[in-house]
Enzyme design. Structure first.
Site, PDB file in Angstrom:
ATOM      1  CE  LYS A   1      -3.964  -2.203   2.318  1.00  0.00           C
ATOM      2  NZ  LYS A   1      -4.935  -2.101   3.442  1.00  0.00           N
TER       3      LYS A   1
ATOM      4  CE1 TYR B   1      -9.380  -3.036   0.180  1.00  0.00           C
ATOM      5  CE2 TYR B   1      -8.405  -1.240  -1.059  1.00  0.00           C
ATOM      6  CZ  TYR B   1      -8.277  -2.319  -0.194  1.00  0.00           C
ATOM      7  OH  TYR B   1      -7.031  -2.667   0.293  1.00  0.00           O
TER       8      TYR B   1
ATOM      9  CG  ASN C   1      -3.639  -2.092   6.957  1.00  0.00           C
ATOM     10  OD1 ASN C   1      -3.555  -1.760   5.779  1.00  0.00           O
ATOM     11  ND2 ASN C   1      -4.634  -2.819   7.424  1.00  0.00           N
TER      12      ASN C   1
ATOM     13  CG  HIS D   1      -5.435  -6.243  -0.232  1.00  0.00           C
ATOM     14  ND1 HIS D   1      -6.663  -6.282   0.369  1.00  0.00           N
ATOM     15  CD2 HIS D   1      -5.480  -7.139  -1.253  1.00  0.00           C
ATOM     16  CE1 HIS D   1      -7.424  -7.171  -0.276  1.00  0.00           C
ATOM     17  NE2 HIS D   1      -6.722  -7.697  -1.271  1.00  0.00           N
TER      18      HIS D   1
ATOM     19  CD  GLU E   1      -8.909  -9.322  -3.558  1.00  0.00           C
ATOM     20  OE1 GLU E   1      -9.797  -9.002  -2.751  1.00  0.00           O
ATOM     21  OE2 GLU E   1      -7.743  -9.590  -3.203  1.00  0.00           O
TER      22      GLU E   1
HETATM   23  P1  RTP Z   1      -7.010  -6.028   3.395  1.00  0.00           P
HETATM   24  O1  RTP Z   1      -8.375  -6.318   2.808  1.00  0.00           O
HETATM   25  O2  RTP Z   1      -6.457  -4.669   3.014  1.00  0.00           O
HETATM   26  O3  RTP Z   1      -6.035  -7.146   3.153  1.00  0.00           O
HETATM   27  O4  RTP Z   1      -7.142  -5.970   4.992  1.00  0.00           O
HETATM   28  P2  RTP Z   1      -7.999  -6.866   5.955  1.00  0.00           P
HETATM   29  O5  RTP Z   1      -8.656  -7.984   5.207  1.00  0.00           O
HETATM   30  O6  RTP Z   1      -7.101  -7.203   7.098  1.00  0.00           O
HETATM   31  O7  RTP Z   1      -9.079  -5.822   6.450  1.00  0.00           O
HETATM   32  P3  RTP Z   1     -10.551  -5.489   5.873  1.00  0.00           P
HETATM   33  O8  RTP Z   1     -11.513  -5.667   6.988  1.00  0.00           O
HETATM   34  O9  RTP Z   1     -10.790  -6.217   4.593  1.00  0.00           O
HETATM   35  O10 RTP Z   1     -10.429  -3.927   5.598  1.00  0.00           O
HETATM   36  C1  RTP Z   1      -9.831  -3.467   4.416  1.00  0.00           C
HETATM   37  C2  RTP Z   1      -8.911  -2.327   4.735  1.00  0.00           C
HETATM   38  O11 RTP Z   1      -9.682  -1.208   5.163  1.00  0.00           O
HETATM   39  C3  RTP Z   1      -8.927  -0.437   6.080  1.00  0.00           C
HETATM   40  N1  RTP Z   1      -9.656  -0.339   7.341  1.00  0.00           N
HETATM   41  N2  RTP Z   1      -9.743   0.774   8.016  1.00  0.00           N
HETATM   42  N3  RTP Z   1     -10.388   2.743   9.934  1.00  0.00           N
HETATM   43  C4  RTP Z   1     -10.785   1.480  10.128  1.00  0.00           C
HETATM   44  O12 RTP Z   1     -11.390   1.122  11.119  1.00  0.00           O
HETATM   45  C5  RTP Z   1     -10.465   0.493   9.103  1.00  0.00           C
HETATM   46  N4  RTP Z   1     -10.832  -0.770   9.110  1.00  0.00           N
HETATM   47  C6  RTP Z   1     -10.313  -1.296   7.977  1.00  0.00           C
HETATM   48  C7  RTP Z   1      -7.602  -1.144   6.289  1.00  0.00           C
HETATM   49  O13 RTP Z   1      -6.647  -0.562   5.390  1.00  0.00           O
HETATM   50  C8  RTP Z   1      -7.923  -2.564   5.885  1.00  0.00           C
HETATM   51  O14 RTP Z   1      -6.760  -3.249   5.514  1.00  0.00           O
HETATM   52 MG    MG Z   2      -9.810  -7.675   3.443  1.00  0.00          MG
END
Ligand code: RTP
Ligand code: MG
Length: 140
Positions: free
Chosen positions: A11, A51, A114, A117, A128
């Site tokens: 990212k 997204y 973070n 992804h 994807e």
């Molecule tokens: P990713 O999809 O990026 O691999 O991450 P992930 O599965 O661990 O998390 P996901 O729940 O799919 O959320 C996608 C991305 O959204 C951002 N996020 N921000 N501000 C917040 O509370 C929040 N929650 C999620 C993060 O960049 C997350 O990786």
């Molecule tokens: Mg995710």
């Protein structure tokens, strides 16, 4: 465990800080092979499409603007159980909850910024990968 492929994105917070090499080293040390990789700058519309599953979440605007803010590195990782293995190497979404040695523990700035992804299931991995790469670009 079968050989799988998963979609990874380094990212903007990480590309900006020149962390691509250190993050790729973590993938390779875990036995994940980088079979495709390119640096791109997503438009806001492309980030919103990628997204789309999160479009009703409160962080959607912040997330998509961040992902379109600066270049990212998109890549396909291949290996035994690659989808779960990649998510292990990434660590928890919120770096405060991530295990020691994971990418997010070492490099993430916040729950939003973070660093990486990774696809979360075989179906999303296939979608994807196809979003970013043609078959010709996958060099196993
Ligand atoms: P990713 O999809 O990026 O691999 O991450 P992930 O599965 O661990 O998390 P996901 O729940 O799919 O959320 C996608 C991305 O959204 C951002 N996020 N921000 N501000 C917040 O509370 C929040 N929650 C999620 C993060 O960049 C997350 O990786
Ligand atoms: Mg995710």
């Amino acid at each position: 465990m079968a050989i799988e492929r998963t979609l990874s994105i380094i990212k903007p917070d990480a590309t900006r800080r020149n962390l691509t090499g250190k993050i790729n080293a973590k993938f390779e040390e875990a036995g994940l092979r980088i079979v495709a990789q390119k640096r791109i700058h997503l438009s806001l519309a492309q980030a919103q499409k990628f997204y789309g599953v999160h479009k009703d979440r409160p962080f959607f605007g912040e997330l998509t603007e961040f992902m379109a803010s600066e270049p990212v590195v998109v890549q396909v990782l291949e290996g035994e159980g690659a989808i779960a293995k990649n998510r292990e190497v990434m660590g928890a979404t919120n770096p405060a909850n991530a295990d020691a040695g994971t990418i997010r523990k070492e490099f993430a700035l916040s729950v939003g910024e973070n660093s990486v992804h990774g696809s979360d299931a075989p179906e999303t991995a296939a979608e994807e990968i196809a979003f970013f790469f043609s078959g010709l670009e996958l060099v196993g």
